[in-house]
Write a protein that holds these residues in place. Structure first.
Motif, short mmCIF file in Angstrom:
data_model
loop_
_atom_site.label_atom_id
_atom_site.label_comp_id
_atom_site.label_asym_id
_atom_site.label_seq_id
_atom_site.Cartn_x
_atom_site.Cartn_y
_atom_site.Cartn_z
N GLY A 143 3.89 -37.61 12.89
CA GLY A 143 3.65 -38.95 12.38
C GLY A 143 3.51 -38.99 10.86
N ASP A 144 3.35 -37.81 10.25
CA ASP A 144 3.09 -37.71 8.81
C ASP A 144 4.36 -37.62 7.97
N VAL A 145 5.53 -37.83 8.55
CA VAL A 145 6.78 -37.63 7.83
C VAL A 145 7.12 -38.83 6.95
N ASN A 146 8.05 -38.61 6.03
CA ASN A 146 8.73 -39.69 5.33
C ASN A 146 9.84 -40.19 6.27
N PRO A 147 9.79 -41.45 6.73
CA PRO A 147 10.79 -41.91 7.71
C PRO A 147 12.23 -41.82 7.22
N TYR A 148 12.46 -42.03 5.92
CA TYR A 148 13.82 -41.96 5.41
C TYR A 148 14.36 -40.53 5.48
N LEU A 149 13.56 -39.56 5.05
CA LEU A 149 14.00 -38.18 5.08
C LEU A 149 14.16 -37.68 6.52
N SER A 150 13.22 -38.05 7.38
CA SER A 150 13.29 -37.61 8.77
C SER A 150 14.54 -38.13 9.45
N LEU A 151 14.82 -39.42 9.27
CA LEU A 151 16.00 -40.01 9.91
C LEU A 151 17.29 -39.46 9.31
#
Length: 449
Positions: free
Chosen positions: A352-360
């Motif tokens: 849950g602690d990720v950057n959503p842009y980088l993760s996606l």
């Protein structure tokens, strides 16, 4: 969205006296400015400026010591323009306020490749070049936490006045205990046009999950996840407690993930993973192979913080082995059952602690690598992945940093500049985190990630 449409939002909402303009840095933190509404038109028309280095700060908001973006280059500015989201309300603030999401460009108008939103845009453009469109949905887990004392606890229920110190998986009672908060949260999501769907209570202490509806605009899906995290944290504080997406706030309970579901549509809107049956197409298997092939090297994206690695342990509801399976939540890649037309991949690794842009970007980029290469994955597993012999995710932060930096796969997904900036950031954080006590580490992560 045109500039005229963006500016018209403030004309229709004269109660708004100030705005925030904010971009997402590499750690997923909003960085920007507070602007009186009488100067908002200038921001919309001309953009705003701040240093390129601002999108490459560490988790404390400090410059990266040896970054070429700072003194070596004179700490030069980038130009930030509104995204097509336009103004959105900020319901967690007391005064009526609007947020204008922005992203960074160079002076000549070219995208700044160190901006995580541009990293995802570049991956989407690779799909578009092949006549493909990713269709994405995200599930975000988070904890409600009373952090007012010396140790973290579940907040006292506004309904009962009691503190239930137990995990309550899929408990209606647990949801009802915080009904006022969740009612406000759904109202806020509607106001911000965030497609929040089902809410459930999860296996952790005071842990909940909300699904965001799927859509064929991956950039918007990442925007929604980024804004949702900002909203949940801010709104919880208005209710007198904290909300946190940190990977593992409690040692004895499961951590929080951000599971990503995706399919891929062709130019006619057909799902290229759908073969009319339960197994899926060759393209689905190629995408799975690409995700597995890049998974160890992209661990730093999915587990970007020291606390992230407390979540990635066996028998704790987070995937640790490199495997895939049909309808099996112990696997890193799950192919859900259901209608063949909705055949999709669920990527379960990210915290849950990720950057959503980088993760996606990492997920979709790896899947496209597999599709382009025609890779075949190993056989899908059956049964408990934790009890089987296989390769595993990196188990510590240093290993993840080293693998990301040396990876032959990451330059196919991310720009050289973003890779360099992210590595420098994580090396600096690794160094300074070692100086903090566990309590101090939790304090920094609780309200930021």
């Amino acid at each position: 969205m045109s500039n005229a449409t963006i500016k018209n939002y403030l004309r229709k909402n004269p109660q708004i006296r100030t705005i925030r303009v904010a971009a997402c840095d590499l750690n997923g933190q909003p960085r920007g400015k507070r602007v009186p509404t009488r100067f908002a038109d200038k921001v919309v028309e001309d953009g705003t400026r701040f240093p390129l280095s601002v999108l490459n700060l560490d988790i404390w908001g400090e410059d990266i010591d040896d970054s070429p973006l700072v003194f070596e280059s004179g700490d030069r500015d980038g130009v930030l323009h509104p995204t097509d989201r336009g103004f959105i309300p900020m319901p967690w603030l007391e005064a009526p306020t609007a947020l204008l999401p922005i992203w960074m460009f160079h002076e000549n108008g070219t995208p700044y490749e160190g901006d995580p939103r541009h990293a995802l845009r570049a991956v989407i453009e690779r799909y578009k070049a092949r006549g493909l469109t990713p269709c994405v949905a995200m599930e975000l887990e988070f904890f409600l936490i009373d952090d007012s004392g010396r140790k973290l606890e579940i907040p006292i229920s506004p309904r009962s006045g009691k503190r239930r110190k137990a995990a309550e998986t899929l408990s209606i009672r647990a949801l009802d205990q915080f009904d006022i908060f969740f009612t406000d949260l759904y109202d806020a999501c509607e106001a911000m046009d965030i497609p929040a769907d089902t809410a459930i209570s999860e296996a952790g202490l005071g842990q909940f999950e909300i699904n965001l509806m799927h859509g064929d605009d991956a950039l918007r899906a990442a925007d929604d996840a980024w804004l949702f995290k900002m909203l949940v944290r801010g709104l919880a504080r208005r209710h007198g407690f904290a909300a946190s997406f940190m990977a593992k706030p409690y040692e004895d309970y499961p951590g929080s993930g951000m599971h990503t579901h995706f399919s891929v549509l062709d130019e006619d809107g057909n799902n290229v993973f759908d073969d009319g049956g339960p197994k899926g197409t060759d393209t689905l298997r190629h995408a799975v192979a690409g995700c597995l092939n890049a998974m160890q090297d992209s661990a730093l994206v999915f587990a970007p913080h020291l606390n992230s690695y407390d979540r990635l342990v066996p028998d704790a509801h987070a995937p640790t082995g490199l495997c895939w399976a049909y309808e099996n939540r112990t696997a890193a890649i799950r192919i859900p059952s259901g209608s063949p037309a909705a055949r999709r991949i669920e990527h379960r690794v990210a915290g849950g602690d990720v950057n959503p842009y980088l993760s996606l970007a990492a997920i979709l980029g790896a899947a496209l690598n597999g599709i382009e290469d025609g890779k075949e994955p190993p056989a899908p597993i059956n049964g408990n992945a934790y009890a089987q012999e296989m390769e595993h995710m990196p188990t510590d932060w240093q290993t993840a940093i080293d693998r990301f930096e040396a990876s032959p796969e990451m330059p196919r997904i991310f720009s050289k500049e973003l890779i360099r900036n992210f590595v420098l950031t994580k090396k600096q954080e690794l160094f300074y985190m070692a100086e903090l006590s566990p309590t101090e580490q939790v304090e920094i992560y609780l309200d930021t990630v």
